[in-house]
Every structure is written in structure tokens, then in C-alpha cells.
Design an enzyme around this catalytic site. Structure first.
Site, PDB file in Angstrom:
ATOM      1  N   GLU A   1      17.052  -0.859   7.448  1.00  0.00           N
ATOM      2  CA  GLU A   1      15.893  -0.776   8.303  1.00  0.00           C
ATOM      3  C   GLU A   1      14.966  -1.952   8.186  1.00  0.00           C
ATOM      4  O   GLU A   1      14.765  -2.586   6.800  1.00  0.00           O
ATOM      5  CB  GLU A   1      15.243   0.650   7.839  1.00  0.00           C
ATOM      6  CG  GLU A   1      15.911   1.741   8.375  1.00  0.00           C
ATOM      7  CD  GLU A   1      15.311   3.210   7.455  1.00  0.00           C
ATOM      8  OE1 GLU A   1      14.195   2.836   6.939  1.00  0.00           O
ATOM      9  OE2 GLU A   1      15.847   3.905   7.518  1.00  0.00           O
TER      10      GLU A   1
ATOM     11  N   LYS B   1      11.658  -3.547   7.027  1.00  0.00           N
ATOM     12  CA  LYS B   1      10.493  -2.974   5.849  1.00  0.00           C
ATOM     13  C   LYS B   1       9.254  -3.220   6.339  1.00  0.00           C
ATOM     14  O   LYS B   1       9.004  -4.520   6.319  1.00  0.00           O
ATOM     15  CB  LYS B   1      10.910  -3.628   4.378  1.00  0.00           C
ATOM     16  CG  LYS B   1      10.086  -3.177   3.304  1.00  0.00           C
ATOM     17  CD  LYS B   1      10.536  -3.734   1.996  1.00  0.00           C
ATOM     18  CE  LYS B   1       9.904  -3.130   0.912  1.00  0.00           C
ATOM     19  NZ  LYS B   1       8.227  -3.555   1.242  1.00  0.00           N
TER      20      LYS B   1
ATOM     21  N   ASP C   1       5.421  -3.860   6.693  1.00  0.00           N
ATOM     22  CA  ASP C   1       4.427  -4.431   5.981  1.00  0.00           C
ATOM     23  C   ASP C   1       3.001  -3.654   5.981  1.00  0.00           C
ATOM     24  O   ASP C   1       2.239  -4.000   6.678  1.00  0.00           O
ATOM     25  CB  ASP C   1       4.295  -5.850   5.881  1.00  0.00           C
ATOM     26  CG  ASP C   1       3.688  -6.327   4.638  1.00  0.00           C
ATOM     27  OD1 ASP C   1       3.399  -5.473   3.538  1.00  0.00           O
ATOM     28  OD2 ASP C   1       3.320  -7.579   4.554  1.00  0.00           O
TER      29      ASP C   1
ATOM     30  N   TYR D   1      10.285   6.910   8.314  1.00  0.00           N
ATOM     31  CA  TYR D   1      11.408   6.507   7.910  1.00  0.00           C
ATOM     32  C   TYR D   1      12.164   7.309   6.978  1.00  0.00           C
ATOM     33  O   TYR D   1      13.149   7.150   6.289  1.00  0.00           O
ATOM     34  CB  TYR D   1      11.406   5.154   7.133  1.00  0.00           C
ATOM     35  CG  TYR D   1      10.359   5.009   6.187  1.00  0.00           C
ATOM     36  CD1 TYR D   1      10.543   5.642   4.939  1.00  0.00           C
ATOM     37  CD2 TYR D   1       9.056   4.122   6.135  1.00  0.00           C
ATOM     38  CE1 TYR D   1       9.477   5.606   3.716  1.00  0.00           C
ATOM     39  CE2 TYR D   1       8.311   3.871   4.951  1.00  0.00           C
ATOM     40  CZ  TYR D   1       8.583   4.657   3.915  1.00  0.00           C
ATOM     41  OH  TYR D   1       7.549   4.672   2.841  1.00  0.00           O
TER      42      TYR D   1
ATOM     43  N   LYS E   1      13.944  -8.731  -0.183  1.00  0.00           N
ATOM     44  CA  LYS E   1      12.587  -9.171   0.233  1.00  0.00           C
ATOM     45  C   LYS E   1      13.163 -10.738   0.689  1.00  0.00           C
ATOM     46  O   LYS E   1      13.579 -11.571   0.221  1.00  0.00           O
ATOM     47  CB  LYS E   1      11.746  -9.383  -1.059  1.00  0.00           C
ATOM     48  CG  LYS E   1      11.258  -8.088  -1.776  1.00  0.00           C
ATOM     49  CD  LYS E   1      10.050  -7.649  -0.725  1.00  0.00           C
ATOM     50  CE  LYS E   1       9.100  -6.463  -1.508  1.00  0.00           C
ATOM     51  NZ  LYS E   1       8.400  -6.900  -2.508  1.00  0.00           N
TER      52      LYS E   1
ATOM     53  N   CYS F   1     -12.503 -26.786 -27.596  1.00  0.00           N
ATOM     54  CA  CYS F   1     -12.848 -25.524 -26.578  1.00  0.00           C
ATOM     55  C   CYS F   1     -13.698 -25.874 -25.561  1.00  0.00           C
ATOM     56  O   CYS F   1     -15.033 -26.390 -26.007  1.00  0.00           O
ATOM     57  CB  CYS F   1     -13.257 -24.246 -27.396  1.00  0.00           C
ATOM     58  SG  CYS F   1     -13.808 -22.795 -26.220  1.00  0.00           S
TER      59      CYS F   1
ATOM     60  N   CYS G   1     -16.858 -23.418 -26.368  1.00  0.00           N
ATOM     61  CA  CYS G   1     -17.811 -23.332 -27.482  1.00  0.00           C
ATOM     62  C   CYS G   1     -17.564 -24.595 -28.446  1.00  0.00           C
ATOM     63  O   CYS G   1     -18.119 -24.827 -29.661  1.00  0.00           O
ATOM     64  CB  CYS G   1     -17.358 -22.119 -28.399  1.00  0.00           C
ATOM     65  SG  CYS G   1     -15.993 -22.060 -29.202  1.00  0.00           S
TER      66      CYS G   1
ATOM     67  N   CYS H   1      -8.399 -21.087 -28.878  1.00  0.00           N
ATOM     68  CA  CYS H   1      -9.791 -21.178 -29.442  1.00  0.00           C
ATOM     69  C   CYS H   1      -9.846 -20.143 -30.530  1.00  0.00           C
ATOM     70  O   CYS H   1      -9.773 -19.063 -29.981  1.00  0.00           O
ATOM     71  CB  CYS H   1     -10.991 -21.185 -28.670  1.00  0.00           C
ATOM     72  SG  CYS H   1     -12.427 -21.031 -29.288  1.00  0.00           S
TER      73      CYS H   1
ATOM     74  N   CYS I   1     -16.718 -17.211 -29.883  1.00  0.00           N
ATOM     75  CA  CYS I   1     -16.739 -18.114 -28.759  1.00  0.00           C
ATOM     76  C   CYS I   1     -17.392 -17.193 -27.417  1.00  0.00           C
ATOM     77  O   CYS I   1     -16.690 -15.989 -27.296  1.00  0.00           O
ATOM     78  CB  CYS I   1     -15.236 -18.376 -28.366  1.00  0.00           C
ATOM     79  SG  CYS I   1     -15.190 -19.169 -26.741  1.00  0.00           S
TER      80      CYS I   1
HETATM   81  S1  IVH Z   1      12.044   3.649   1.942  1.00  0.00           S
HETATM   82  C1  IVH Z   1      12.232   6.363  -1.866  1.00  0.00           C
HETATM   83  N1  IVH Z   1      11.856   2.582   4.074  1.00  0.00           N
HETATM   84  O1  IVH Z   1       8.152  -0.108   1.216  1.00  0.00           O
HETATM   85  C2  IVH Z   1      12.047   4.801  -1.071  1.00  0.00           C
HETATM   86  N2  IVH Z   1      10.259   2.081   2.496  1.00  0.00           N
HETATM   87  O2  IVH Z   1       8.737   0.111  -2.343  1.00  0.00           O
HETATM   88  C3  IVH Z   1      11.311   5.289  -0.012  1.00  0.00           C
HETATM   89  N3  IVH Z   1       8.396   0.567   3.250  1.00  0.00           N
HETATM   90  O3  IVH Z   1       5.629   1.267   0.005  1.00  0.00           O
HETATM   91  C4  IVH Z   1      10.986   3.918   0.670  1.00  0.00           C
HETATM   92  N4  IVH Z   1       9.284   0.212   5.199  1.00  0.00           N
HETATM   93  O4  IVH Z   1       6.243   2.449   2.133  1.00  0.00           O
HETATM   94  C5  IVH Z   1      11.486   2.719   2.930  1.00  0.00           C
HETATM   95  N5  IVH Z   1      12.045   1.457   6.332  1.00  0.00           N
HETATM   96  C6  IVH Z   1      11.342   1.656   5.154  1.00  0.00           C
HETATM   97  C7  IVH Z   1      10.183   0.996   4.768  1.00  0.00           C
HETATM   98  C8  IVH Z   1       9.602   1.255   3.544  1.00  0.00           C
HETATM   99  C9  IVH Z   1       8.366   0.005   4.553  1.00  0.00           C
HETATM  100  C10 IVH Z   1       7.427   0.428   1.994  1.00  0.00           C
HETATM  101  C11 IVH Z   1       7.349   1.862   1.633  1.00  0.00           C
HETATM  102  C12 IVH Z   1       7.044   1.726   0.114  1.00  0.00           C
HETATM  103  C13 IVH Z   1       7.919   0.139  -0.116  1.00  0.00           C
HETATM  104  C14 IVH Z   1       9.050   0.502  -1.201  1.00  0.00           C
END
Ligand code: IVH
Length: 668
Positions: free
Chosen positions: A113, A115, A117, A222, A310, A404, A407, A422, A427
Site C-alpha cells: 500500500e 504510505k 504522509d 488501511y 521509506k 569556550c 565563558c 568546556c 559556564c
Molecule cells: S499500517 C500496525 N498502512 O505510517 C501498523 N500505516 O508507522 C499500522 N501509514 O503513523 C500501520 N499509510 O499512520 C499502515 N497504508 C498504510 C499507511 C500507514 C500511512 C502511517 C501510519 C503510521 C505510520 C507507520
């Protein structure tokens, strides 16, 4: 119109508007013109104004935002909201896959999926009605932001089935709304938000829901808090079920039959990512089968069945204008790069820590150099390397000073350390930084006393040590820059409230060398009071599991100082609490409870206690709560819909109790 007819019309309007809203905001397929929607909404608002008794919590009129709140209530999550481990490259993903297959065998499918932000939220529905929405908080306790979440139009107020369910997802601000919001902010001379994530979090933490309503937030769901008992066997089916209930899920998800497939999906998003209408910071990979998920279990922080890939951090080039020096609380002198301001991953960066002189030599940095910078972990600015080929000959070498900068006492390099220090205890820079540390969140947590106010108080000579904070008067504070009546009275309240903090906060705040927040907690638990800790010998300290020789020495030396004992006496005379306030850990040997020294596993859904409550109670009686069943498990507590952990316990012949029996034993 009589009441019955009005009620009928209201119901009709509600269901039409909810349906149109669903088509527009969840399915992204509007079926009526905006004008028609607005007309029906106006009609509903008018009727509800006239007959407030007919207004219900699932009325689409709730979307406009309710009254301003005083504060957000705390909410305990029924199952903890965990976070995810990280992967940064293909190798990390293959390691994850290997760990998974070692535990569950070679037949594994994953769901990948995006992620998103934004900000994690939990939504609770009872009998199909949206009841409560909360932030993640620390994973166990979040804040009730229901009123703000109701303004997000893709969050259903009523589900398509009358089920009771808790779902989790990410609230976020689409890129376009973010840009529009910042344009307005800039026009009004206000500080713009650094990135869409901050904008979303800021909007949902507003006490005025009408403000949140104006922010155009959105959501993707999710996951399901407690997925057992819903008749689904995989994460993918869970997401389909969320769709069927009327939730908005992200359609870019893909089921992958192995790690090669996963890696291909991940790589495909590196290119596509900039074209999405919302920000993503990676890809989440989850084991699809729920049975395998349960077999894998979780660590204290994150599930073993999922990982977050990431994306590599954005790197940009800028110029190193200068290197500035600052003196920290422990006297360490740190060089900081002063950069030509440049935008990186959403925020403007103009400073980056260079840590120490060795690092400056290693990277061969000269003042005036072109440098590549990035944000480590997407947060902390860092100089990656220098573009030596771009030098013009005007660049200057940098040398650390011998004295420093605050001082002027001579700096020393302690044995084995790269840092220059220092060592003058008087200080001013060290004292000021120590004060800032004392009031910080993990220490005494005095809200309203940030760096700026502390620096002012210190420069004006109103405080010279931490005890002086408790002598501050209203008049003194009012005389400071940018301090009005309201902030002064809040600040005085916060200072007063800090007096009743539990001992560990004070211990951490005092800044004993090598004693971090976690060690402070252990010390507070073990010794119970400042007096007992101050009288502890090195041997007593070392006998505690987490305390090593270096820390023990530092604690003994700290309490031997006369200034320390008089400071503690003074703090105590102002009413600062010197005792540990949490539950004392019971040593197994000291407890005569049935749980003492036993390893216990909790599984399934508990009705009367939250998992956390059960865990705390068992631990308070000397038991140890573990995450997975093994031969070492003594006892399994099985709630409703317990799954593979229960079967495993039965296979191994381990004693199994239900919740009722647990409650009886806990209350004995
Ligand atoms: S699953 C137990 N799926 O990413 C695991 N997290 O540390 C639950 N996030 O703040 C997370 N998109 O809110 C999952 N498709 C996705 C996500 C997602 C964003 C965020 C989540 C959390 C961080 C994971």
C-alpha cells in the site's frame, strides 16, 4: 408541517446527502451538481435549526463543524496503535521477507500500500454510527478529535451495515489544498505550514471544528483495530470489507505473490510518486494472511508482519556560509553549519549540526564550499558531502577554538571522546541549556517555558538555577517581552503543576550524566524517593539490571556534591515532589500472587479490561506478559475469538483461562 412529516423529510434529506457525499468524496464519482447538494443541505440546516430535537449525530450538517472545545479528552485505544519498522533498500526488504518465511513457511503473499504522509487516526463505530475518533498519541492513549474528524467528508457518519467496528487510517491534506492554504496564510502575513503533514496535524488539533472544516482534509482507511470475528481471513479481504462499509480506501494497493513482486511495485512508485495528488513517504508491505499475521505477532512497538519502505531522502545543493559554535548542557562544544537557506523535503533548511571537529575533517569541509544536504529520517538536516570540484580557491579552512565561546575557559578533550568540552561548571551557556532541559517535555514538562523565555529569564538574572523557577512572581513574568496576563497565569499554573510530577521527571531534569529518561524511571521505581537514591551505594546501583558501572559512578558523584544536596533541599522546601508516584514493580520473589514469576500470554478480545489494563495488573502482581506462545509460557488468557495462539497453547498443553477467571484471580 407537522413533526412527523418534518422528521420524514429530514431523514430523506440526510440519506440523500449522505449518498451524494459518499459518491462525491469516497467514490470520486459525483452524480448530482454541487448546486443541488448545497440546496438540499440548506434545507436540512433550516429544518434542524427549527427542530433541534430532530438533529442526530449522523446528520451531514455535522460536517460544518460544531462548537469550539476547551480541550481534547484522552482516549485509551482498545488495541494499541503500533508503528512500523523501516526498510531503506531492497536488501532490507529481502531481510524482512526472510524473517517472515522463517516464521510461517515459504508460501506468503503480501499486500503493498502507499504510505500516506499524514496523521494516523482511529475511528470507532457503534451499530453503524460514528461515535469517536482519536489521534494515535503514544500508541496507547490518544486525543478525542471526533468533532474535527466529522468535518472530513470522506469519513462516513453512518456505515452501510449496522456493525460495531474500530478502523484505522491516515488523515491527510491533499497537495492542492495545502498549496491554497499556504497562499492564504502568506497573504495574511502568517507563517505557512512546512508540509502537508504538519498542515493536516495542525488542522485536526484545532479546538475550533469550523476551522478544521475549512481545511479540506481527506482520509484513507488501511486497517481494522481488532479484525478477529469479522469473517475475513486476509488483510486484502479486510480492506474490501472497509470498502463495502462505505469507507474510503486507497485503490493503488496491490497483492504481491513474493518479494520480487514487492520490489517491483516499490520501484514503480519512485517514478510515479510526484504525480499523486497527495504526499506519500514510502510503501507499506503487509503479510496478507491473518493467520500468518497472528503467527508472526508483534514486538513491543511494531508488528512483525509489516514493514514500511521509506523513499530515499531528497538531496539538494547549497552553500556553507559559516560554522557557528554552541555550548550544550554538558559543556560539549558543537559546530553548526550555517547554510544559504534552501528547501528540502518540504521545509527550509538553514542550519545543520556538524557534530564535532573530526566530522568536519572527514568530510573535508571549508567555509564557502558548495555542499549536498538532506534530512536524515526526513527530519534532521545533515551535510552529506562537499562538492570539492566546485571550489574557486576562496574557501577557508575551519578550526575549532581553544577556548569556550561563552565563558572563555580552556576547552578540553576528555579521554576517548571526540568532543571538545568546556568544563567550567559556572559556564553560563551550560547553565542556560540545563535550565532548558529541566523544563523540557520528558523532564519537568513546564509548558510555556520554552528556550526563548528561559533565555530571557536567564539574561535578566531572574533565574540562576532550577530552584529559582519556583520563586518567579507574576510581576517578574509580566515584565518580560511578549508575555501577556493570560500566558503568565498559564505559565504560573504549569510551574505549580510541575511540583507534583513523579520523581523520574525531576531526576531526568536534573541532568545527571549518563542518566536518560528511561534510566531515571528505573531509578525512581527501584528507590522510590530522592533520599533513598541519594543514599545508594555504587554496589546497590549496579545490582539493578539496567544500571552499568559508568552510570552508577556518575550518580554517586552527583549526589556527593554539596550544591546538589542543597539544591534538592531547596526544591523540596518549595513543595517539589521527591517520590515515585507510579506502581512499584513487584519482584516475583516478593509477591505471593498466583501470577508471580509466570509468563502469561493474552489473546483474543477481552470485554471488561483493555489489553493494557490486563497487562499492567498482571505485571503489578509479579507476572510477565509475553507476546507469543512457546514452551516457556505458563498460562494463556483467551478472550473472544482467540485464534492461533489459543490453538498453539492447546497443542502444547498450556493452561488456558477465560477473562472471567482472570478477573477473579486479579481481584483476590
Ligand atoms: S499500517 C500496525 N498502512 O505510517 C501498523 N500505516 O508507522 C499500522 N501509514 O503513523 C500501520 N499509510 O499512520 C499502515 N497504508 C498504510 C499507511 C500507514 C500511512 C502511517 C501510519 C503510521 C505510520 C507507520
Amino acid at each position: 408541517m407537522d413533526l412527523q412529516l418534518t422528521e420524514q423529510r429530514i431523514n430523506e434529506l440526510k440519506s440523500l446527502l449522505n449518498q451524494y457525499g459518499y459518491e462525491y468524496y469516497v467514490l470520486d464519482k459525483p452524480t448530482v451538481p454541487d448546486l443541488e447538494y448545497d440546496r438540499l443541505m440548506q434545507e436540512l440546516l433550516k429544518l434542524e435549526e427549527k427542530y433541534p430535537e430532530l438533529k442526530t449525530s449522523d446528520s451531514p450538517s455535522e460536517r460544518v463543524g460544531g462548537p469550539i472545545l476547551d480541550l481534547f479528552e484522552k482516549v485509551e485505544h482498545r488495541t494499541p496503535m503500533l508503528s512500523l519498522g523501516n526498510a531503506f533498500n531492497d536488501g532490507d526488504l529481502r531481510d524482512f521477507d526472510r524473517r517472515v518465511r522463517q516464521a510461517v513457511g515459504d508460501t506468503v503473499s503480501y499486500v503493498c500500500e502507499l504510505k500516506i504522509d499524514g496523521l494516523a487516526v482511529s475511528l470507532r463505530y457503534e451499530n453503524g454510527l460514528f461515535l469517536q475518533g482519536a489521534t494515535r498519541g503514544d500508541g496507547t492513549i490518544g486525543e478525542d478529535i471526533t468533532a474535527n474528524l466529522k468535518t472530513i467528508k470522506s469519513i462516513p457518519l453512518r456505515l452501510r451495515e449496522n456493525v460495531s467496528i474500530e478502523v484505522r487510517g491516515e488523515a491527510f491534506m491533499p497537495k492542492r489544498s495545502f498549496e491554497a492554504l499556504n497562499r492564504v496564510k502568506e497573504e495574511n502575513g502568517e507563517e505557512p505550514f512546512a508540509n502537508p503533514r504538519n498542515a493536516a496535524a495542525g488542522s485536526l488539533r484545532q479546538l475550533d471544528p469550523k476551522m478544521a472544516a475549512s481545511r479540506n482534509l481527506d482520509v484513507f482507511l488501511y486497517g481494522i483495530g481488532d479484525i478477529g470475528g469479522l469473517g475475513v481471513t486476509s488483510h486484502g479481504e479486510g480492506l474490501d470489507y472497509l470498502d463495502a462499509l462505505g469507507f474510503k480506501t486507497n485503490k493503488e494497493r496491490r497483492k504481491c505473490s513474493g518479494i520480487d513482486d514487492v520490489i517491483e511495485y516499490v520501484n514503480s512508485w519512485v517514478e510515479k510518486r510526484p504525480h499523486l495528488p497527495y504526499e506519500i513517504d514510502g510503501i507499506v508491505i503487509k503479510v496478507d494472511s491473518l493467520e500468518q499475521q497472528e503467527q508472526l505477532g508483534t514486538t513491543a512497538k511494531s508488528p512483525r508482519w509489516a514493514i514500511a519502505y521509506k523513499f530515499p531522502a531528497e538531496e539538494v545543493v547549497t552553500t556553507l556560509l559559516d560554522i557557528e559554535l554552541s555550548v550544550g548542557r554538558t559543556g560539549v562544544v558543537t559546530p553548526t553549519a550555517i547554510l544559504v537557506p534552501v528547501k528540502v523535503a518540504g521545509t527550509t533548511v538553514q542550519r545543520a549540526s556538524l557534530h564535532n571537529e573530526d566530522l568536519i575533517r572527514e568530510k573535508d569541509l571549508k567555509i564557502g564550499d558548495k555542499v549536498v544536504i538532506k534530512k536524515a529520517g526526513d527530519i534532521i538536516p545533515e551535510v552529506v558531502n562537499v562538492l570539492a570540484e566546485e571550489r574557486t580557491g576562496t574557501e577557508r579552512d575551519f578550526y575549532m577554538p581553544t577556548h569556550c565561546p561563552e565563558c572563555e575557559s580552556e576547552l578540553v578533550r576528555l579521554d576517548g571522546e571526540v568532543a571538545l568540552r568546556c568544563i567550567n561548571p559556572k559556564c553560563p551557556a551550560q547553565i542556560r541549556e540545563g535550565l532548558i532541559h529541566f523544563v523540557s517535555r520528558d523532564a519537568m514538562n513546564i509548558e510555556g517555558l520554552g528556550e526563548r523565555v528561559i533565555s530571557q529569564l536567564f539574561t535578566e538574572k531572574l533565574i540562576a538555577d532550577v530552584a529559582d523557577l519556583y520563586k518567579l512572581t507574576r510581576e517578574q513574568l509580566l515584565a518580560l517581552e511578549r508575555m501577556g496576563e493570560k500566558s503568565v497565569s498559564n505559565l504560573l499554573k504549569a510551574i505549580e503543576a510541575s511540583k507534583s510530577n513523579s520523581l523520574e521527571k525531576l531526576l531526568f531534569g536534573l541532568g545527571i550524566r549518563h542518566v536518560g529518561a528511561k534510566a531515571a524511571k528505573t531509578l525512581a521505581q527501584e528507590f522510590g524517593s530522592m533520599d533513598h537514591l541519594a543514599a545508594a551505594t555504587k554496589e546497590q546501583l549496579i545490582s539493578i539490571n539496567e544500571i552499568g558501572e559508568k552510570m552508577a559512578d556518575s550518580i554517586v558523584t552527583f549526589f556527593e556534591q554539596e550544591e546538589v544536596s542543597s539544591l534538592i533541599k531547596e526544591l523540596s522546601s518549595y513543595g517539589v515532589n521527591m517520590d515515585y508516584k507510579g506502581a512499584k514493580p513487584v519482584l516475583a520473589a516478593e509477591s505471593d500472587s498466583i501470577f508471580a514469576g509466570k509468563t502469561i500470554v493474552l489473546t483474543g478480545k477481552l470485554e471488561k479490561l483493555s489489553r493494557n489494563e490486563a497487562k499492567e495488573k498482571i505485571e503489578a502482581l509479579g507476572g510477565n506478559v509475553a507476546g507469543s506462545v512457546s514452551k516457556k509460557t505458563h498460562l494463556v488468557i483467551a478472550g473472544e475469538e482467540a485464534g492461533s495462539k489459543l490453538s498453539k497453547a492447546q497443542e502444547l498443553g498450556i493452561e488456558v483461562w477465560d477473562e472471567e477467571k482472570l478477573l477473579v484471580e486479579l481481584n483476590k
